[in-house]
Enzyme design. Sequence first.
Site, PDB file in Angstrom:
ATOM      1  CG  ASP A 117      -2.009  -0.935   1.270  1.00 28.00           C
ATOM      2  OD1 ASP A 117      -2.091  -1.780   0.359  1.00 28.00           O
ATOM      3  OD2 ASP A 117      -2.837  -0.864   2.208  1.00 28.00           O
ATOM      4  CG  HIS A 173       2.173  -8.747   0.383  1.00 30.90           C
ATOM      5  ND1 HIS A 173       1.510  -9.808   0.962  1.00 30.90           N
ATOM      6  CD2 HIS A 173       2.016  -7.702   1.242  1.00 30.90           C
ATOM      7  CE1 HIS A 173       0.974  -9.423   2.113  1.00 30.90           C
ATOM      8  NE2 HIS A 173       1.270  -8.141   2.302  1.00 30.90           N
ATOM      9  CB  SER A 260      10.302   2.421   4.698  1.00 25.80           C
ATOM     10  OG  SER A 260      11.616   2.366   4.199  1.00 25.80           O
TER      11      SER A 260
END
EC number: 4.1.1.65
Length: 300
Positions: A117, A173, A260
Amino acid sequence: MNFEKIQYIERKTGEIKTEKVMGEGALKFLYYNPFGKLALHAVVKRKFLSDWYGRKMSKPESKEKIKSFVEEMEIDMSEYKRPIEDYASFNDFFYRELKDGARKIDYNENVIVSPADGKILAYQNIKEVDKFFVKGSKFTLEEFFNDKELAKKYEDGTFVIVRLAPADYHRFHFPVDGEISEIKKILGYYYSVSTHAIKTNFRIFCENKREYAILKTEKFGDIAMFDIGATMVGGIVQTYKTNSSVKKGEEKGYFLFGGSTCILVFEKNKVVIDKDIIENTQNKIETRIYMGEKFGNEKN
């Protein structure tokens, strides 16, 4: 340079929105004030400060900050497995897990999806980076990889940045099926990776602590997957098994406290980035994206 609010495009609606920024006043001081810049180079970018703050956010008393943070940043907790009161510390909350099905993953084998995200910028050719943010200094793949041979391999390739703000889901992911290598770690500093910081110096990505693995894929070539440390990020945790087969959407790892960035580097002529993301990037504005959401296609 004037301090501007961070704006982005909400992809689903095309609406321009303003990002809620934690510590915006501090960022303004550090990156736009001469005295702040001195503090940034003397203290803030150093590992000890991020380590110290990471430990602080792992203490039980830090969980008192969770409720106000959720309210201020308007985080939808219905997407996550555990309610606010179940977290043992702020860090425990920070790398919270999504409920199954909370993100719709595009499993079409010809598309590639976001690993996280965040807000996305994409450059079909890495050389385009210099046109947008770098002033007076040049971003180079050789510095970024810290490896001349790999820099040559990815020359004229595609460069995709997914920036995670502190309020975002902080697990990352795999964007496609493949075979994943071991992690290569590159030591560096802990500069902020906020839009304010990047606009003043895109080479932050060459200077910050970072680690990467190579994802060998059938349709998208060898993708270099980078995870970048930042100010107050206490650590990067890899949860995958090295030298193994992985599936699109499977967890790769997570960031401890802080905001980050995930960066994907593709070989030349392996991927075609979606038109809206390219256009927004050319207009120097990020696009909101979610883990599992398509951002490009296999190049035929």
